[in-house]
Write an enzyme that holds these catalytic residues in place. Structure first.
Site, mmCIF file in Angstrom:
data_model
loop_
_atom_site.group_PDB
_atom_site.id
_atom_site.type_symbol
_atom_site.label_atom_id
_atom_site.label_comp_id
_atom_site.label_asym_id
_atom_site.label_seq_id
_atom_site.Cartn_x
_atom_site.Cartn_y
_atom_site.Cartn_z
ATOM 1 N N TYR A 51 74.271 42.595 21.358
ATOM 2 C CA TYR A 51 72.863 42.247 20.771
ATOM 3 C C TYR A 51 73.058 42.279 19.469
ATOM 4 O O TYR A 51 73.489 43.304 18.641
ATOM 5 C CB TYR A 51 72.003 43.261 21.403
ATOM 6 C CG TYR A 51 70.970 42.496 22.364
ATOM 7 C CD1 TYR A 51 70.123 41.575 21.841
ATOM 8 C CD2 TYR A 51 70.796 42.965 23.776
ATOM 9 C CE1 TYR A 51 69.317 41.206 22.838
ATOM 10 C CE2 TYR A 51 70.205 42.381 24.534
ATOM 11 C CZ TYR A 51 69.335 41.348 24.011
ATOM 12 O OH TYR A 51 68.425 40.581 25.001
ATOM 13 N N GLU A 53 70.045 41.281 17.330
ATOM 14 C CA GLU A 53 68.669 40.741 16.821
ATOM 15 C C GLU A 53 68.667 40.813 14.996
ATOM 16 O O GLU A 53 68.937 41.898 14.708
ATOM 17 C CB GLU A 53 67.499 41.096 17.383
ATOM 18 C CG GLU A 53 67.458 40.520 18.594
ATOM 19 C CD GLU A 53 66.167 41.245 19.658
ATOM 20 O OE1 GLU A 53 65.438 42.129 18.836
ATOM 21 O OE2 GLU A 53 65.920 41.054 20.820
ATOM 22 N N ASP A 197 66.072 15.456 12.505
ATOM 23 C CA ASP A 197 66.770 15.948 13.537
ATOM 24 C C ASP A 197 68.132 14.861 13.850
ATOM 25 O O ASP A 197 68.093 13.845 14.200
ATOM 26 C CB ASP A 197 65.962 15.781 14.817
ATOM 27 C CG ASP A 197 66.538 16.396 15.927
ATOM 28 O OD1 ASP A 197 67.654 16.466 16.075
ATOM 29 O OD2 ASP A 197 65.856 16.647 16.829
ATOM 30 N N THR A 223 71.588 19.770 17.129
ATOM 31 C CA THR A 223 72.420 20.412 18.166
ATOM 32 C C THR A 223 73.829 20.368 17.711
ATOM 33 O O THR A 223 74.225 19.748 16.662
ATOM 34 C CB THR A 223 72.185 19.540 19.581
ATOM 35 O OG1 THR A 223 72.568 18.223 19.318
ATOM 36 C CG2 THR A 223 70.971 19.790 19.990
ATOM 37 N N LYS A 226 77.096 17.744 20.447
ATOM 38 C CA LYS A 226 77.139 16.213 20.629
ATOM 39 C C LYS A 226 78.258 15.621 19.978
ATOM 40 O O LYS A 226 79.353 16.028 20.118
ATOM 41 C CB LYS A 226 75.803 15.520 20.618
ATOM 42 C CG LYS A 226 74.405 15.914 21.197
ATOM 43 C CD LYS A 226 73.485 15.280 20.995
ATOM 44 C CE LYS A 226 72.311 15.703 22.015
ATOM 45 N NZ LYS A 226 71.350 16.773 21.777
ATOM 46 N N ARG A 232 77.589 24.171 23.216
ATOM 47 C CA ARG A 232 75.844 23.923 23.245
ATOM 48 C C ARG A 232 75.139 24.867 22.385
ATOM 49 O O ARG A 232 75.258 26.161 22.455
ATOM 50 C CB ARG A 232 75.547 24.144 24.935
ATOM 51 C CG ARG A 232 76.130 23.458 25.721
ATOM 52 C CD ARG A 232 75.386 23.252 27.171
ATOM 53 N NE ARG A 232 74.430 21.977 26.993
ATOM 54 C CZ ARG A 232 74.794 20.832 26.862
ATOM 55 N NH1 ARG A 232 75.980 20.403 27.229
ATOM 56 N NH2 ARG A 232 73.799 20.046 26.807
HETATM 57 N N1 DSN Z 1 68.686 15.015 26.178
HETATM 58 C C1 DSN Z 1 69.562 14.789 25.023
HETATM 59 C C2 DSN Z 1 70.220 13.341 25.001
HETATM 60 O O1 DSN Z 1 70.830 13.098 25.969
HETATM 61 O O2 DSN Z 1 70.042 12.682 24.098
HETATM 62 C C3 DSN Z 1 68.935 15.207 23.659
HETATM 63 O O3 DSN Z 1 68.444 16.386 23.838
#
Ligand code: DSN
Length: 415
Positions: A51, A53, A197, A223, A226, A232
């Site tokens: 933990y 925080e 984003d 994110t 990707k 993730r």
């Molecule tokens: N759901 C994702 C995508 O497939 O683009 C984005 O969060």
């Protein structure tokens, strides 16, 4: 996975099946990738136990010295990778990063302008079924009906009319390069803030295959799993200290509790891998592969949204094929080619049906596929969707896909 096999054979068996799936199928979901062995190891490390925080040097728990070291390294590497002054590596997901972004940039009820979901936006960019659409006053722009690309003059007109407090750019289903400088000019003109984003394209930006938003945006969210090929999770960047301070509070204590140490550790490793010059070659190859696949499909009579791509994804308009996105997704899945149904701009079909499919090349590029392989996959997709009622053909393609896919190594399994 010796321990899992011993204590929990059911879960062990499900993971083994997933390993087999990831090895024998062509993973072409534009938001997916294969994390490296090092990133997987970090994700499965003891850092999950702690933990912590708070933020490095200001924690609400004892024993955070190693966590501090790792989080500071992750922050510094994120800044080095994206040439930013400040970053936050704690968001658990892109939507949570966006939630903290709104809390740090505007007030509840403020006016926000973003791309509509059916033209390529994201749920967290103001969809009525998401917190964002419930808490803020959203107006949406879309793409031009002719070019199916962003029309910056139209966006400017809409911004002048609506005078938003915040403009958002960065999409989940837009295959073209985004002009961040133009968005900055528009947001300056109407005195709004600008949020980028970059979730889908952050790996391309890290690898210099897409222009960077960092000099133009007040805040950038992304994110990490990707095109960036990390675990993730999510992150945020800014060159503005007061905005990142507000964002930090927006994450903790406002919307999250304890940070996920294993994920932050894996983010640090992924950033290290992306700083390496080899990552630029990877990003470049993703786009070459995507453009080759686009050409291969156009040569075989498919219509692509915006007639091409500058990124890792293509969006196929199936209306001329008299087939829905849902049907195409299923036919392709049956032969081991994994894509997702996706709305296309001005889609006459609802989101569960759709008139398009979205196809991405980031994951297969990680496995070492190059342009000639994409041309071959374009042909497999063509045959699958053309002879979708021919069971013999389908079973032949399934075997071909399996054999072809197995010939490429999977990180964490083969390497
Ligand atoms: N759901 C994702 C995508 O497939 O683009 C984005 O969060």
């Amino acid at each position: 996975m010796k321990s899992i096999a011993k204590i929990d054979p059911i879960i062990h068996s499900a993971i083994k099946k997933e390993i087999n799936r990831q090895k024998t199928q062509l993973v072409m979901i534009a938001s997916e990738n294969y994390a490296s062995s090092a990133v997987l190891e970090a994700t499965g490390s003891v850092m999950t136990n702690k933990y912590a925080e708070g933020y490095p040097g200001r924690r609400y728990y004892a024993g955070c010295e190693n966590f501090d070291t790792i989080e500071n390294i992750a922050i510094n590497r994120a800044n080095e990778l994206f040439s930013s002054n400040f970053s936050n590596v704690q968001p658990h997901s892109g939507t949570q990063a966006n939630m903290a972004a709104y809390f740090s940039l505007v007030n509840v009820g403020s006016k926000i302008m973003s791309m509509s979901l059916d033209h390529g936006g994201h749920l967290s960019h103001g969809s009525s079924v998401n917190f964002s659409g419930k808490l803020y006053d959203f107006i949406h722009y879309g793409v031009d009906p002719e070019t199916e690309q962003l029309d910056y003059d139209e966006i400017e007109k809409l911004a002048k009319k609506f005078t938003p407090d915040l403009i958002i750019t960065g999409y989940t289903a837009y295959p073209r390069e985004i002009n961040f400088k133009r968005f900055k000019e528009i947001s300056d003109e109407v005195e709004s803030k600008l949020l980028v984003d970059m979730s889908h394209i952050s790996g391309l930006i890290a690898g210099n295959s897409h222009s960077s938003p960092i000099d133009f945006a007040d805040l950038v969210t992304s994110t990490t799993h990707k095109t960036l090929r990390g675990p993730r999770g999510a992150m945020a960047l800014s060159n503005n200290e007061s905005i990142i301070k507000k964002f930090n509070s927006g994450v903790f204590p406002n919307t999250q509790g304890g940070p996920m140490g294993h994920s932050i550790t894996a983010k640090a490793v992924a950033f290290y891998e992306a700083i390496d010059s080899k990552f630029s070659d990877y990003a470049k190859q993703i786009v070459i592969n995507s453009r080759t696949l686009a050409q291969s499909m156009e040569n075989r009579g498919f219509k692509l949204v915006s007639n091409g791509t500058d990124t890792h994804m293509i969006l196929v308009d199936l209306r001329t094929k008299s087939m829905s996105g849902m049907e195409a997704e299923r036919y392709l899945k049956d032969v081991g080619i994994i894509v997702n149904k996706n709305t296309i701009p001005f889609d006459p079909n609802p989101p569960m049906i759709t008139s398009g499919i979205r196809i991405g090349t980031a994951a297969l590029t990680t496995r070492g596929l190059v342009a000639k392989d994409m041309d071959y996959i374009g042909d497999l997709i063509y045959k699958t969707l053309t002879y979708c009622d021919d069971n013999k053909m389908k079973s032949r393609i399934l075997n071909e896909v399996k054999e072809f896919s197995e010939s490429f190594p999977v990180p964490g399994i083969d390497t």
